[in-house]
Design an enzyme around this catalytic site. Structure first.
Site, PDB file in Angstrom:
ATOM      1  N   ASN A   1       0.868  -1.176   0.000  1.00  0.00           N
ATOM      2  CA  ASN A   1       0.000   0.000   0.000  1.00  0.00           C
ATOM      3  C   ASN A   1       0.907   1.229   0.000  1.00  0.00           C
ATOM      4  O   ASN A   1       1.450   1.595   1.032  1.00  0.00           O
ATOM      5  CB  ASN A   1      -0.904  -0.026   1.242  1.00  0.00           C
ATOM      6  CG  ASN A   1      -1.799   1.207   1.312  1.00  0.00           C
ATOM      7  OD1 ASN A   1      -1.826   2.008   0.376  1.00  0.00           O
ATOM      8  ND2 ASN A   1      -2.517   1.357   2.410  1.00  0.00           N
TER       9      ASN A   1
ATOM     10  N   LYS B   1       0.048   4.165  -0.404  1.00  0.00           N
ATOM     11  CA  LYS B   1      -0.676   5.334   0.124  1.00  0.00           C
ATOM     12  C   LYS B   1      -0.481   6.536  -0.816  1.00  0.00           C
ATOM     13  O   LYS B   1      -0.371   6.341  -2.022  1.00  0.00           O
ATOM     14  CB  LYS B   1      -0.237   5.619   1.567  1.00  0.00           C
ATOM     15  CG  LYS B   1      -0.377   4.359   2.447  1.00  0.00           C
ATOM     16  CD  LYS B   1      -0.204   4.604   3.909  1.00  0.00           C
ATOM     17  CE  LYS B   1      -0.386   3.294   4.674  1.00  0.00           C
ATOM     18  NZ  LYS B   1      -0.272   3.461   6.131  1.00  0.00           N
TER      19      LYS B   1
ATOM     20  N   HIS C   1      -9.687   1.406   4.860  1.00  0.00           N
ATOM     21  CA  HIS C   1      -8.431   1.615   5.583  1.00  0.00           C
ATOM     22  C   HIS C   1      -8.685   2.571   6.748  1.00  0.00           C
ATOM     23  O   HIS C   1      -9.499   3.494   6.628  1.00  0.00           O
ATOM     24  CB  HIS C   1      -7.375   2.182   4.628  1.00  0.00           C
ATOM     25  CG  HIS C   1      -5.998   2.122   5.220  1.00  0.00           C
ATOM     26  ND1 HIS C   1      -5.572   3.011   6.166  1.00  0.00           N
ATOM     27  CD2 HIS C   1      -4.978   1.249   5.027  1.00  0.00           C
ATOM     28  CE1 HIS C   1      -4.334   2.691   6.525  1.00  0.00           C
ATOM     29  NE2 HIS C   1      -3.950   1.629   5.852  1.00  0.00           N
TER      30      HIS C   1
ATOM     31  N   GLU D   1      -7.078   4.964   7.776  1.00  0.00           N
ATOM     32  CA  GLU D   1      -6.834   6.372   7.444  1.00  0.00           C
ATOM     33  C   GLU D   1      -8.058   6.989   6.769  1.00  0.00           C
ATOM     34  O   GLU D   1      -8.241   8.202   6.787  1.00  0.00           O
ATOM     35  CB  GLU D   1      -5.577   6.478   6.554  1.00  0.00           C
ATOM     36  CG  GLU D   1      -4.311   6.203   7.369  1.00  0.00           C
ATOM     37  CD  GLU D   1      -3.152   5.646   6.579  1.00  0.00           C
ATOM     38  OE1 GLU D   1      -3.196   5.660   5.341  1.00  0.00           O
ATOM     39  OE2 GLU D   1      -2.193   5.177   7.224  1.00  0.00           O
TER      40      GLU D   1
ATOM     41  N   GLU E   1      -5.500  -4.558  10.707  1.00  0.00           N
ATOM     42  CA  GLU E   1      -4.502  -3.509  10.887  1.00  0.00           C
ATOM     43  C   GLU E   1      -4.808  -2.736  12.164  1.00  0.00           C
ATOM     44  O   GLU E   1      -5.614  -1.784  12.143  1.00  0.00           O
ATOM     45  CB  GLU E   1      -4.522  -2.536   9.698  1.00  0.00           C
ATOM     46  CG  GLU E   1      -4.173  -3.181   8.376  1.00  0.00           C
ATOM     47  CD  GLU E   1      -3.596  -2.173   7.386  1.00  0.00           C
ATOM     48  OE1 GLU E   1      -2.556  -2.469   6.806  1.00  0.00           O
ATOM     49  OE2 GLU E   1      -4.177  -1.082   7.223  1.00  0.00           O
TER      50      GLU E   1
ATOM     51  N   GLY F   1       2.295   2.733  10.868  1.00  0.00           N
ATOM     52  CA  GLY F   1       3.235   3.843  10.695  1.00  0.00           C
ATOM     53  C   GLY F   1       3.926   4.261  11.978  1.00  0.00           C
ATOM     54  O   GLY F   1       4.571   5.308  12.030  1.00  0.00           O
TER      55      GLY F   1
ATOM     56  N   SER G   1       3.269  -1.700  10.515  1.00  0.00           N
ATOM     57  CA  SER G   1       4.723  -1.725  10.741  1.00  0.00           C
ATOM     58  C   SER G   1       5.366  -3.076  10.404  1.00  0.00           C
ATOM     59  O   SER G   1       6.313  -3.499  11.075  1.00  0.00           O
ATOM     60  CB  SER G   1       5.061  -1.306  12.168  1.00  0.00           C
ATOM     61  OG  SER G   1       4.632   0.028  12.397  1.00  0.00           O
TER      62      SER G   1
HETATM   63  P1  13P Z   1       2.849   0.743   7.783  1.00  0.00           P
HETATM   64  O1  13P Z   1       3.383  -0.559   7.224  1.00  0.00           O
HETATM   65  O2  13P Z   1       3.583   1.946   7.289  1.00  0.00           O
HETATM   66  O3  13P Z   1       2.709   0.684   9.269  1.00  0.00           O
HETATM   67  O4  13P Z   1       1.365   0.901   7.199  1.00  0.00           O
HETATM   68  C1  13P Z   1       0.493  -0.163   7.296  1.00  0.00           C
HETATM   69  C2  13P Z   1      -0.711   0.130   6.499  1.00  0.00           C
HETATM   70  O5  13P Z   1      -1.469   1.010   6.813  1.00  0.00           O
HETATM   71  C3  13P Z   1      -0.925  -0.658   5.289  1.00  0.00           C
HETATM   72  O6  13P Z   1      -2.190  -0.460   4.762  1.00  0.00           O
END
Ligand code: 13P
Length: 251
Positions: free
Chosen positions: A9, A11, A96, A98, A167, A173, A212
């Protein structure tokens, strides 16, 4: 036997130049890894066409980061699920955290999931609790509610084809990963919840861990019985690291 899946991803990161370099640097070795594991890259929408071109003839698949539930209409800035099929998108990340933290609801995620399935693509439905919810002992009930909305709207049989990504929001992150045991516990809970309605869907459904994931922790996470791969954010923007993660899949 479930085939593992590792999804990148990206993003809202990259540019034409960055993505050309990133995917170009990884593609050959990812193609080898893709004989053992399904591998998906999910770029920002403006680069679907670029990536689709680069992935032509490759076993690595193209994914999207979101889709709108309507087929067309006055939805400025949105992208309909049916539009994604023009770019050979095969899977779509939905719900997601976010996006949920920006107001996307369980019901919207469920409707998006139905739209994606109707176009013959596979949804990757993200679920997961915040730190506050975990500390309040609500992790399972939150995940159950998020999953339940999709189950109620799309039906239990649809889940056999779907991918769920657990997640935990506190691990995204942050560099703080759920331990393999913590992740396995929630994955088993998710599979168990589905199994109450359909053993078939529970056995077929793939459940990814995200939060992560990196080259150092991927193997231990992926070795867990109910973890069928990963949804990788930051580490998927580093070619060597993402390749190592894809090669860490043990089943
Ligand atoms: P990170 O791997 O940067 O923690 O992000 C995970 C994520 O949100 C994948 O969709």
């Amino acid at each position: 036997m479930r085939r593992s899946l590792v999804a990148a991803n990206w993003k809202m990161n990259g540019s034409r130049e960055f993505i050309t370099e990133l995917l170009g640097a990884m593609l050959k070795r990812l193609d080898v890894a893709a004989t053992e594991t399904d591998i998906l890259v999910c770029p920002p929408a403006p680069y679907y066409d670029l990536c689709a071109g680069m992935l032509e003839g490759s076993a690595v698949k193209l994914g999207a980061q979101n889709a709108h539930e309507a087929q067309s209409g006055a939805f400025t800035g949105e992208i309909a699920a049916n539009m994604l099929t023009d770019f050979d998108v095969s899977m779509v990340i939905l719900g997601h955290s976010e996006r949920r933290s920006d107001g996307e609801t369980d019901e919207q995620v469920a409707h998006k999931c139905a739209a994606v399935l109707a176009q013959g693509m596979l949804p990757i439905v993200c679920v997961g609790e915040t730190l506050q919810e975990r500390e309040a002992g609500q992790a399972e009930s939150v995940v159950k509610r998020q999953l339940g909305a999709v189950l109620d709207h799309c039906g239990i049989e649809a889940l056999a084809e779907a991918v769920i990504a657990y997640e935990p929001v506190w691990a995204i992150g942050t560099g703080e990963t759920a331990t393999p045991e913590q992740a396995q516990q929630m994955h088993a809970f998710i599979r168990g919840t589905v199994a109450q309605q359909s053993g078939h869907s529970a056995a077929k459904m793939r459940i990814l861990y995200g939060g992560s994931v990196n080259a150092g922790n991927a193997a231990a996470l992926f070795a867990q019985e109910d973890i069928d791969g990963g949804l990788v954010g930051g580490a998927s923007l580093k070619p060597d690291e993402f390749i190592t993660i894809c090669e860490s899949v043990s089943k």
